[in-house]
Scaffold this active site. Sequence first.
Site, PDB file in Angstrom:
ATOM      1  N   HIS A  58       0.830  11.153   1.347  1.00 11.06           N
ATOM      2  CA  HIS A  58      -0.135  11.140   0.244  1.00 11.06           C
ATOM      3  C   HIS A  58      -0.132   9.725  -0.331  1.00 11.06           C
ATOM      4  O   HIS A  58       0.898   9.046  -0.319  1.00 11.06           O
ATOM      5  CB  HIS A  58       0.330  12.157  -0.800  1.00 11.06           C
ATOM      6  CG  HIS A  58      -0.592  12.337  -1.962  1.00 11.06           C
ATOM      7  ND1 HIS A  58      -0.644  11.454  -3.021  1.00 11.06           N
ATOM      8  CD2 HIS A  58      -1.478  13.305  -2.234  1.00 11.06           C
ATOM      9  CE1 HIS A  58      -1.535  11.888  -3.897  1.00 11.06           C
ATOM     10  NE2 HIS A  58      -2.065  13.002  -3.446  1.00 11.06           N
ATOM     11  N   ASP A  98       9.425  13.177  -0.821  1.00  8.10           N
ATOM     12  CA  ASP A  98       8.327  13.630  -1.665  1.00  8.10           C
ATOM     13  C   ASP A  98       8.163  15.130  -1.449  1.00  8.10           C
ATOM     14  O   ASP A  98       7.698  15.562  -0.391  1.00  8.10           O
ATOM     15  CB  ASP A  98       7.060  12.861  -1.253  1.00  8.10           C
ATOM     16  CG  ASP A  98       5.806  13.456  -1.866  1.00  8.10           C
ATOM     17  OD1 ASP A  98       4.721  12.852  -1.675  1.00  8.10           O
ATOM     18  OD2 ASP A  98       5.886  14.504  -2.536  1.00  8.10           O
ATOM     19  N   LYS A 154       2.215  22.332  -9.016  1.00  7.71           N
ATOM     20  CA  LYS A 154       2.138  22.897  -7.658  1.00  7.71           C
ATOM     21  C   LYS A 154       2.934  24.192  -7.558  1.00  7.71           C
ATOM     22  O   LYS A 154       2.830  24.904  -6.562  1.00  7.71           O
ATOM     23  CB  LYS A 154       2.723  21.916  -6.628  1.00  7.71           C
ATOM     24  CG  LYS A 154       2.168  20.526  -6.704  1.00  7.71           C
ATOM     25  CD  LYS A 154       0.964  20.324  -5.818  1.00  7.71           C
ATOM     26  CE  LYS A 154       0.599  18.854  -5.831  1.00  7.71           C
ATOM     27  NZ  LYS A 154      -0.701  18.573  -5.227  1.00  7.71           N
ATOM     28  N   CYS A 158      -6.395  12.372  -0.480  1.00 10.55           N
ATOM     29  CA  CYS A 158      -5.469  11.268  -0.808  1.00 10.55           C
ATOM     30  C   CYS A 158      -4.527  11.009   0.359  1.00 10.55           C
ATOM     31  O   CYS A 158      -3.341  10.719   0.165  1.00 10.55           O
ATOM     32  CB  CYS A 158      -4.657  11.585  -2.068  1.00 10.55           C
ATOM     33  SG  CYS A 158      -5.655  11.773  -3.515  1.00 10.55           S
ATOM     34  N   GLN A 208       4.503  19.028  -2.053  1.00  5.10           N
ATOM     35  CA  GLN A 208       3.877  20.147  -1.335  1.00  5.10           C
ATOM     36  C   GLN A 208       4.913  21.153  -0.817  1.00  5.10           C
ATOM     37  O   GLN A 208       4.571  22.261  -0.460  1.00  5.10           O
ATOM     38  CB  GLN A 208       3.088  19.626  -0.111  1.00  5.10           C
ATOM     39  CG  GLN A 208       1.759  19.026  -0.458  1.00  5.10           C
ATOM     40  CD  GLN A 208       0.804  20.005  -1.157  1.00  5.10           C
ATOM     41  OE1 GLN A 208       0.818  21.216  -0.934  1.00  5.10           O
ATOM     42  NE2 GLN A 208      -0.008  19.451  -2.022  1.00  5.10           N
TER      43      GLN A 208
HETATM   44  C1  LIG Z   1       2.510  15.356  -0.769  1.00  2.00           C
HETATM   45  C2  LIG Z   1       2.041  14.960  -2.146  1.00  2.00           C
HETATM   46  N1  LIG Z   1       2.661  13.934  -2.776  1.00  2.00           N
HETATM   47  C3  LIG Z   1       2.298  13.560  -4.025  1.00  2.00           C
HETATM   48  C4  LIG Z   1       1.263  14.187  -4.692  1.00  2.00           C
HETATM   49  C5  LIG Z   1       0.903  13.734  -6.090  1.00  2.00           C
HETATM   50  O1  LIG Z   1       1.321  14.740  -6.986  1.00  2.00           O
HETATM   51  P1  LIG Z   1       0.915  14.584  -8.549  1.00  2.00           P
HETATM   52  O2  LIG Z   1       1.611  13.372  -9.044  1.00  2.00           O
HETATM   53  O3  LIG Z   1       1.419  15.872  -9.180  1.00  2.00           O
HETATM   54  O4  LIG Z   1      -0.577  14.466  -8.555  1.00  2.00           O
HETATM   55  C6  LIG Z   1       0.593  15.252  -4.081  1.00  2.00           C
HETATM   56  C7  LIG Z   1      -0.549  15.952  -4.794  1.00  2.00           C
HETATM   57  N2  LIG Z   1      -1.514  16.485  -3.871  1.00  2.00           N
HETATM   58  C8  LIG Z   1      -2.760  16.798  -4.203  1.00  2.00           C
HETATM   59  C9  LIG Z   1      -3.381  16.704  -5.395  1.00  2.00           C
HETATM   60  O5  LIG Z   1      -4.671  17.175  -5.197  1.00  2.00           O
HETATM   61  N3  LIG Z   1      -4.870  17.537  -3.886  1.00  2.00           N
HETATM   62  C10 LIG Z   1      -3.689  17.331  -3.262  1.00  2.00           C
HETATM   63  O6  LIG Z   1      -3.481  17.555  -2.080  1.00  2.00           O
HETATM   64  C11 LIG Z   1       0.987  15.645  -2.784  1.00  2.00           C
HETATM   65  O7  LIG Z   1       0.398  16.679  -2.163  1.00  2.00           O
END
Ligand SMILES: Cc1ncc(COP(=O)(O)O)c(CNc2co[nH]c2=O)c1O
Length: 406
Positions: free
Chosen positions: A123, A200, A226, A364, A203
């Site tokens: 991501h 990370d 999540k 992303c 997910q």
């Molecule tokens: C693997 C992964 N890493 C980092 C992030 C960032 O997380 P945040 O800081 O809570 O935003 C996401 C968010 N993924 C997604 C956010 O919207 N669609 C997605 O797939 C992710 O799926």
Amino acid sequence: AKTFEVEKIRKDFPILNRKVNGYPLVYFDNAATSQTPQQVIDVIVDYYSNYNANIHRGVHSLSQEATDKYEQARIKLQKHFNAEKPYEIIFTSGTTHGINLVASGFSEFLKEGDEILVSAMEHHSNIVPWQMLCERTGAILKVIPINLKGELIYSEYEKLINENTKLVFVNHVSNALGSVNPIKEIIEKAHANNAAVLIDGAQAAPHIKADVQALDVDFYVASAHKMCGPTGVGILYGKEAWLEKLPPYQGGGEMIATVSFEKTTYAGLPHKFEAGTPNICGGIAFGAAIDYMNQIGFDEIAAYEHELLEYATGKLKEIEGMKIYGEAEEKTAVISFNIEGLHPYDIGTLLDKMGIAVRTGHHCAQPVMDFFKIPGTVRASFSFYNSHDEIDSFIEAVKKAKMMLQ
Ligand SMILES: Cc1ncc(COP(=O)(O)O)c(CNc2co[nH]c2=O)c1O
């Protein structure tokens, strides 16, 4: 195996009663953000109704109550991720914040020519902060390739890592492909080369219970939204030794011991990394979300979601022109697909007209789309509160959208 009581569970989620464009909502965008059970909503309402106050320094009862609940949530998260110490759990605003905190801190440790390793399925929030770090320090970013099934090529990782590698950072699960990475082996190999590892877990955390001590991981990041929790709060797990080494990320209140214009001294862990008034309610609600998911059971959740994944994959493959991206041996309940000759955006838009919420685009993860030479995909991502009936509605809607677009 015990039948998974999805109909009973669905009653916990008020939003699942919604209609969209006159159709029952079918929410298949769980990889973007999960939905919130009443049990977590109630905790949020209770906080703002009964004990909203600033924490850690108040002498009055409300402040003490809020502080106790916030620190109890930290301990819940410590136990969930099996961290050795509660102060190895740093509250953040989410995964992106956690990654930036570590990447910023590593500016102190990296020099020209040092190497850091990322995978090709990350991501953007696990790519860009590290590119910024390389710009600042002259370190070199190297990329572990993936194969056509969307799996990290481990043999290439073994070739890339060497005595100049200082840090490896990969996702536990890909948000675009659902691939589950062999992080235990990745960590062992990195440590054999004296490299640190950040995983990370954004997910993975909703589907897999990561044991940070068993993994021996140096940093692990996740977001509450999540995992049935609110947005704007997450955790960074760091081994105590590493968190002691990292410099503070943000200056301000909370993160200090003494302040004078001559010299300021910093607070110890975890507060060194928790400047300013935190998302107090979010942290407490995150703890409630963890309790909620654990009372259902992560093994039960993973087994049921795998059933949904298999069922949906089989049904989608019956559709002519279907191409699925991400067919790793081990994957979570995410399906990225395209239909020959159709643009993902058009499919997603028509699905929304029928009440179906999916994500379209690059998710992303533009390097993943570049690898497959596509502009993007339609991504359906399931959670334990989705049903087989919803998948049937989704499949019918995809077929209808296909007909309308051809
Ligand atoms: C693997 C992964 N890493 C980092 C992030 C960032 O997380 P945040 O800081 O809570 O935003 C996401 C968010 N993924 C997604 C956010 O919207 N669609 C997605 O797939 C992710 O799926």
